[in-house]
Design an enzyme around this catalytic site. Sequence first.
Site, PDB file in Angstrom:
ATOM      1  N   ASP A   1      41.817  41.151  40.283  1.00  0.00           N
ATOM      2  CA  ASP A   1      41.364  42.011  41.377  1.00  0.00           C
ATOM      3  C   ASP A   1      42.552  42.484  42.207  1.00  0.00           C
ATOM      4  O   ASP A   1      42.638  43.661  42.588  1.00  0.00           O
ATOM      5  CB  ASP A   1      40.371  41.246  42.246  1.00  0.00           C
ATOM      6  CG  ASP A   1      39.948  42.031  43.472  1.00  0.00           C
ATOM      7  OD1 ASP A   1      39.299  43.087  43.319  1.00  0.00           O
ATOM      8  OD2 ASP A   1      40.253  41.596  44.595  1.00  0.00           O
TER       9      ASP A   1
ATOM     10  N   GLU B   1      38.098  42.257  35.535  1.00  0.00           N
ATOM     11  CA  GLU B   1      39.172  41.769  36.412  1.00  0.00           C
ATOM     12  C   GLU B   1      39.848  40.539  35.825  1.00  0.00           C
ATOM     13  O   GLU B   1      41.075  40.389  35.926  1.00  0.00           O
ATOM     14  CB  GLU B   1      38.603  41.468  37.797  1.00  0.00           C
ATOM     15  CG  GLU B   1      38.190  42.725  38.553  1.00  0.00           C
ATOM     16  CD  GLU B   1      37.593  42.454  39.911  1.00  0.00           C
ATOM     17  OE1 GLU B   1      37.648  43.356  40.763  1.00  0.00           O
ATOM     18  OE2 GLU B   1      37.065  41.333  40.122  1.00  0.00           O
TER      19      GLU B   1
END
Length: 242
Positions: free
Chosen positions: A65, A137
């Site tokens: 992320d 992610e």
Amino acid sequence: MSRKRRLSGEAARQAAFTSVDHAPLLERLGVELDDDGLRLALTHRSFANENGNLTNNERLEFLGDAVLGMCVAEELYRRFPDRAEQDISKMRAGVVNMYALADLARSIELGPHILLGRGEKATGGADKHSILADTVEALLGAIYLQHGFEISKATVLRLFDEMIDEAPTQSRGRDWKTLLQERLSAKSLPAAEYAVTSEGPDHARTYSVELFVDGVVRGTGTGATKKEAEMLAAEQAHAALA
């Protein structure tokens, strides 16, 4: 007749991992990953919890992320030099969000590769927005750990190029909580209030949200994460207040 013994622990993970050919996924990602990194990136907590509390992909998700956000922010800064900070921030939100990541995951056919527990698998977990987005992610986190920032950045820009290019028009299309608040302000209505409840074990928790505007329920949503449930409720309320 003897019953076949069910595998558990790392043996179960290895068996599930090798039962799928991951070469097409890596080809679509455009980068190589060693088996250890790829296997961990694909391990959802539901699978990990059902098989002796194995390590799962949530730490990689956290790392990915951060990598994704940095790469997209830098590219938006360079690609749109005349845009103000608040515009770039909204554009980034249009690219780095659960729905956009889930769409990308579907485009690279990620779902069948994710290691899921039996409950998640039975309830369509391989196509849930939150699980797909989180696994993207995690993959980016694994790519960063193995290859470093430059290859991670090249991978992000290759995968997200079209979304970044369309960010000026897409930035306001999916952040339903922000869009709802703007609509409420325009109508001189008070801010939305979100009442959140949850049920189920930690590894398979379901969140439900009721969204109130001025004491009236204007939207509801249910999802695998609080964020997903709130976003669905905000989308419903946004439509109701059109």
